[in-house]
Design an enzyme around this catalytic site. Structure first.
Site, mmCIF file in Angstrom:
data_model
loop_
_atom_site.group_PDB
_atom_site.id
_atom_site.type_symbol
_atom_site.label_atom_id
_atom_site.label_comp_id
_atom_site.label_asym_id
_atom_site.label_seq_id
_atom_site.Cartn_x
_atom_site.Cartn_y
_atom_site.Cartn_z
ATOM 1 N N ASN A 152 72.259 20.734 61.773
ATOM 2 C CA ASN A 152 70.976 21.098 62.375
ATOM 3 C C ASN A 152 70.105 19.881 62.674
ATOM 4 O O ASN A 152 69.519 19.775 63.755
ATOM 5 C CB ASN A 152 70.205 22.047 61.448
ATOM 6 C CG ASN A 152 70.853 23.414 61.349
ATOM 7 O OD1 ASN A 152 71.348 23.943 62.333
ATOM 8 N ND2 ASN A 152 70.844 23.985 60.153
ATOM 9 N N HIS A 166 66.855 23.509 62.803
ATOM 10 C CA HIS A 166 67.128 24.660 61.936
ATOM 11 C C HIS A 166 66.754 25.968 62.632
ATOM 12 O O HIS A 166 67.442 26.984 62.468
ATOM 13 C CB HIS A 166 66.361 24.524 60.621
ATOM 14 C CG HIS A 166 66.858 23.419 59.751
ATOM 15 N ND1 HIS A 166 66.418 22.120 59.890
ATOM 16 C CD2 HIS A 166 67.772 23.399 58.745
ATOM 17 C CE1 HIS A 166 67.030 21.356 58.997
ATOM 18 N NE2 HIS A 166 67.852 22.099 58.289
ATOM 19 N N ARG A 186 71.070 16.715 62.965
ATOM 20 C CA ARG A 186 71.694 15.869 63.989
ATOM 21 C C ARG A 186 71.503 16.469 65.375
ATOM 22 O O ARG A 186 71.311 15.748 66.356
ATOM 23 C CB ARG A 186 73.184 15.681 63.678
ATOM 24 C CG ARG A 186 73.460 14.594 62.648
ATOM 25 C CD ARG A 186 74.926 14.519 62.310
ATOM 26 N NE ARG A 186 75.344 15.603 61.431
ATOM 27 C CZ ARG A 186 76.605 15.967 61.251
ATOM 28 N NH1 ARG A 186 77.573 15.373 61.945
ATOM 29 N NH2 ARG A 186 76.914 16.934 60.411
ATOM 30 N N TRP A 187 71.560 17.798 65.457
ATOM 31 C CA TRP A 187 71.310 18.463 66.738
ATOM 32 C C TRP A 187 69.884 18.182 67.186
ATOM 33 O O TRP A 187 69.640 17.904 68.369
ATOM 34 C CB TRP A 187 71.530 19.964 66.592
ATOM 35 C CG TRP A 187 71.400 20.733 67.879
ATOM 36 C CD1 TRP A 187 72.409 21.074 68.741
ATOM 37 C CD2 TRP A 187 70.195 21.249 68.446
ATOM 38 N NE1 TRP A 187 71.907 21.774 69.816
ATOM 39 C CE2 TRP A 187 70.546 21.895 69.660
ATOM 40 C CE3 TRP A 187 68.861 21.228 68.061
ATOM 41 C CZ2 TRP A 187 69.609 22.509 70.480
ATOM 42 C CZ3 TRP A 187 67.915 21.838 68.877
ATOM 43 C CH2 TRP A 187 68.289 22.470 70.069
ATOM 44 N N ASN A 224 68.760 20.222 48.537
ATOM 45 C CA ASN A 224 67.806 20.186 49.651
ATOM 46 C C ASN A 224 66.358 20.097 49.180
ATOM 47 O O ASN A 224 65.465 19.753 49.959
ATOM 48 C CB ASN A 224 67.968 21.411 50.549
ATOM 49 C CG ASN A 224 69.222 21.369 51.398
ATOM 50 O OD1 ASN A 224 69.729 22.404 51.829
ATOM 51 N ND2 ASN A 224 69.752 20.171 51.648
ATOM 52 N N ASP A 284 76.362 23.058 58.947
ATOM 53 C CA ASP A 284 75.893 21.675 58.957
ATOM 54 C C ASP A 284 75.635 21.195 60.384
ATOM 55 O O ASP A 284 76.293 21.635 61.325
ATOM 56 C CB ASP A 284 76.939 20.775 58.286
ATOM 57 C CG ASP A 284 76.388 19.407 57.938
ATOM 58 O OD1 ASP A 284 75.156 19.275 57.792
ATOM 59 O OD2 ASP A 284 77.183 18.455 57.824
#
EC number: 2.5.1.-
Length: 253
Positions: free
Chosen positions: A32, A51, A34-35, A82, A30
């Protein structure tokens, strides 16, 4: 060899190789998106840059787990939920899966790692289904470690599919009602033949299991880290395993 293991001092490395070492580690990858938001000044050109960066984190985690002697590593790549994301994002994610299958196949061959994919694969694009089948077939004879990707996976969906198949076998008298047990039900699940996870790691800090392996994690040790998946390194994996080794597993007793 994983850089984290190369840098580990002998005491740390021996400790990690001592029991109890988790035989099966599952990871909810979990963080990706937010990054990507955190690094948006560098990620404006692609909707799934996070991703893609997350995919780059996978090889060192696989390497480290294999070197430590972990028997199975399950990575939650795409959930049944998803599909509710935009069609563009879903299509780009499937394209990423396809490219990763092609580019990482030699990685699996070099390390003699067997690939397995779980989930409702019939709902995936045909090209992706074909590529998954080819990669799984090409590595089926390896036994160093099993790498499992959960794609279009949801535990409730898995149980529904399993119970439908079990009901069909009851109807066709392949099994009797008296034969139904926890072990039999497990044999109808996507994870049939795998040990239940000893350790479930969730990156990104959220305190939930997100419909992942609900039957299989009844007695699994949970470890949550605030580190976002694209930033998750072999050092973070070692920290999770060290924490696991310091716990006393009682199996509900």
């Amino acid at each position: 060899m994983s850089l984290a293991l190369e840098q580990a001092n002998p005491i740390q490395e021996n400790f990690l190789r001592e029991p109890p070492l988790p035989k099966h580690i599952a990871i909810i990858m979990d963080g990706n998106r937010r990054w990507q938001k955190k690094h948006e000044q560098f990620c404006k050109s692609n909707a799934i840059s996070g991703h893609r960066r997350g995919a780059d984190s996978i090889p060192q985690i696989v390497d480290t787990a294999a070197l430590l002697g972990v028997e199975a590593l399950t990575l939650f790549a795409f959930s049944t939920e998803n599909f509710s994301r935009s069609k563009t994002e879903v299509a780009e994610l499937f394209s990423l899966f396809n490219s990763q299958l092609h580019s990482k196949l030699s990685f699996l061959h070099d390390r003699e790692i067997r690939l397995r994919c779980i989930g409702d694969l019939s709902k995936l694009p045909q090209e992706l289904q074909n590529n998954i089948a080819k990669a799984v077939s090409a590595t089926t004879h390896y036994s160093h470690m099993e790498l499992i990707f959960a794609i279009n996976y949801g535990s409730k969906n898995e149980l529904v599919r399993a119970f439908k198949e079990l009901h069909q076998d009851l109807t066709n008298k392949k099994i009797s009602i008296n034969e139904i047990s926890e072990e039999l039900i497990s044999s109808y699940l996507d994870t049939s033949g795998l040990p239940d996870p000893d350790l479930l790691i969730r990156t990104g800090g959220e305190m939930r299991v997100s419909n992942f392996l609900l039957w299989q994690i009844a007695y699994t040790e949970l470890y949550v880290t605030d580190v976002l998946w694209p930033d998750f390194t072999a050092h973070d994996l070692l920290e999770a395993i060290k924490t696991y080794q310091q716990r006393s597993r009682r199996g509900g007793k």
